[in-house]
Design a protein around this motif. Structure first.
Motif, mmCIF file in Angstrom:
data_model
loop_
_atom_site.group_PDB
_atom_site.id
_atom_site.type_symbol
_atom_site.label_atom_id
_atom_site.label_comp_id
_atom_site.label_asym_id
_atom_site.label_seq_id
_atom_site.Cartn_x
_atom_site.Cartn_y
_atom_site.Cartn_z
ATOM 1 N N VAL A 16 -1.305 0.417 -5.054
ATOM 2 C CA VAL A 16 -1.329 -1.022 -4.785
ATOM 3 C C VAL A 16 -1.117 -1.816 -6.076
ATOM 4 N N LEU A 17 -1.730 -1.373 -7.158
ATOM 5 C CA LEU A 17 -1.558 -2.095 -8.420
ATOM 6 C C LEU A 17 -0.127 -2.016 -8.927
ATOM 7 N N ASP A 18 0.523 -0.860 -8.798
ATOM 8 C CA ASP A 18 1.937 -0.784 -9.160
ATOM 9 C C ASP A 18 2.721 -1.909 -8.496
ATOM 10 N N ASN A 19 2.499 -2.086 -7.198
ATOM 11 C CA ASN A 19 3.275 -3.056 -6.425
ATOM 12 C C ASN A 19 2.871 -4.494 -6.727
ATOM 13 N N SER A 57 0.812 -1.219 0.000
ATOM 14 C CA SER A 57 0.000 0.000 0.000
ATOM 15 C C SER A 57 0.845 1.270 0.000
ATOM 16 N N MET A 58 2.150 1.113 0.044
ATOM 17 C CA MET A 58 3.048 2.259 0.099
ATOM 18 C C MET A 58 3.761 2.438 -1.244
ATOM 19 N N ILE A 59 4.026 3.679 -1.597
ATOM 20 C CA ILE A 59 4.750 3.967 -2.831
ATOM 21 C C ILE A 59 6.154 3.378 -2.748
ATOM 22 N N ASN A 60 6.524 2.637 -3.765
ATOM 23 C CA ASN A 60 7.834 1.988 -3.817
ATOM 24 C C ASN A 60 8.587 2.519 -5.028
ATOM 25 N N ALA A 61 9.674 3.224 -4.786
ATOM 26 C CA ALA A 61 10.436 3.844 -5.872
ATOM 27 C C ALA A 61 11.075 2.818 -6.793
ATOM 28 N N ASP A 69 -9.089 7.104 -7.055
ATOM 29 C CA ASP A 69 -8.638 6.249 -5.960
ATOM 30 C C ASP A 69 -7.132 6.017 -6.088
ATOM 31 N N ASN A 70 -6.359 6.937 -5.534
ATOM 32 C CA ASN A 70 -4.901 6.856 -5.669
ATOM 33 C C ASN A 70 -4.315 5.648 -4.944
ATOM 34 N N LEU A 71 -4.939 5.226 -3.840
ATOM 35 C CA LEU A 71 -4.442 4.038 -3.149
ATOM 36 C C LEU A 71 -4.507 2.824 -4.066
#
Length: 363
Positions: free
Chosen positions: A151-154, A62-66, A145-147
């Motif tokens: 989440v999908l990125d990760n 749920s956290m932005i991962n660079a 829904d930015n969350l």
């Protein structure tokens, strides 16, 4: 986002304001559920009923991962004047409805009128999308829904869900009976799904230069509160379009307007008689409710305005009919609780897509 106006409507009529009661998941009549250790989520491979909390910390997904590829998010708007399906309605400011004295399940709204709106859309296209291919996708209510996008990125980078497009659709404004949002989300028919199919998805494909799958196994709906009941309504009335449903604090209560004698209990009817009396549909359903979720016995006195009981009843009927489902009861959680979403959304999405195979792979 606007959630639970009916509950606050009761406050405006009754000046003695009180918080919703905190429910015990082991209340007699509630479903039997597996209590997990604090901070844990159910396994994405498990079906059934689970209790989480009372602590709700965001999980890493749920956290932005660079270090993971980032999808592109397109933002645009839709105006009511361009819609053949939803030209727009609203209630007069500071007005609500009154219960029908002859039928406590019916709310009379006499202050509604046509009203224009502009809705926001945000479309997430993953970095891994291959141009020209038909992609699976998820349609979410009350966007943006930015969350969900984070989440999908990760999850896509980890290979836990397919490289899907996320279409986050803003509502047409207002809430509850007599509003555009209420008309879109709480009405028990296929019209909102038809609006998405005929007016939203073609716009997404043209604006974002993507192709969306026609395979219902590759299409999902999601939402919270009335957006949650809307997610199920979309799939229930159009299972040829959607097979996957994800809901937080689903409004499976009597909030439909205008009142319809064919579905006189609104979405409460899902667990009261519609699902029990229907042949199972090819749906996979994830649900959550909080122990301090909405409870409103004060307006209509129809005994169909208890969000926790409604979701508990949904879990019962889904189990009885043999549906694949996962139901999460969250301790120390309010209506569409953001901390609960940060804890559970990655697991919920992974569970939702666990059995997915592209149409070609199933042939």
């Amino acid at each position: 986002m606007a959630f639970g106006v009916l509950f606050y409507m009761a406050w405006s009529i009754n000046p003695t304001k009180a918080q919703p009661p905190t429910r015990d998941p082991h209340t007699p009549g509630f479903v039997s559920a597996t209590e997990l250790s604090d901070g844990a989520n159910p396994s994405p491979g498990a079906n059934g009923n689970f209790i989480i909390g009372p602590t709700h910390d965001p999980v890493p997904e749920s956290m932005i991962n660079a270090n993971v590829p980032k999808g592109t998010v397109y933002h645009f708007t839709m105006d009511s004047k361009d819609s053949k399906i939803y030209p727009g309605i609203a209630r007069d400011p500071n007005t609500f409805g009154t219960p029908d004295p002859a039928n406590p399940a019916r709310l009379i709204v006499s202050t509604g009128h046509p009203a224009p709106y502009t809705r926001q859309l945000a479309v997430y296209v993953p970095k891994q999308y291959v141009a020209g291919t038909a992609a699976p996708f998820i349609v979410g209510a009350d966007g943006p829904d930015n969350l969900l996008f984070t989440v999908l990125d990760n999850l896509i980078a980890e290979g836990k869900v397919p490289a899907m497009i996320a279409i986050s659709v803003g509502n047409g404004s207002g809430d509850a009976q007599g509003s555009e949002r209420g008309l879109e989300y709480d009405t028990m028919n296929g019209v909102y799904a038809e609006f998405i199919e005929n007016e939203v998805l073609p716009l997404v494909e043209s604006r974002c230069h993507v192709k969306l799958t026609k395979d219902p196994a590759g299409r999902a709906t999601m939402g919270g509160s009335s957006g949650g009941s809307c997610a199920l309504i979309m799939a229930w009335y159009h299972p040829e379009w959607y097979h996957r449903v994800l809901t937080y604090s689903g409004t499976y209560i009597n909030q439909q307007w205008p009142w319809n004698p064919k579905t006189p209990q609104g979405a409460w009817g899902f667990h009261e008689n519609i699902i029990p009396k229907s042949h199972p549909k090819p749906l996979r359903i994830w649900m959550e409710v909080g122990d301090q979720d909405l409870y409103n016995p004060n307006i209509m006195r129809d005994d169909m305005h208890d969000w926790v009981l409604a979701n508990e009843n949904m879990a019962k009927v889904l189990a009885a009919k043999g549906y694949p489902y996962q139901f999460v009861f969250a301790r120390n959680a309010k209506h569409v609780d953001y901390k609960v979403r940060q804890q559970t959304l990655p697991e919920a999405l992974e569970w939702l897509w666990k059995d997915y195979q592209p149409a070609k792979a199933r042939q």
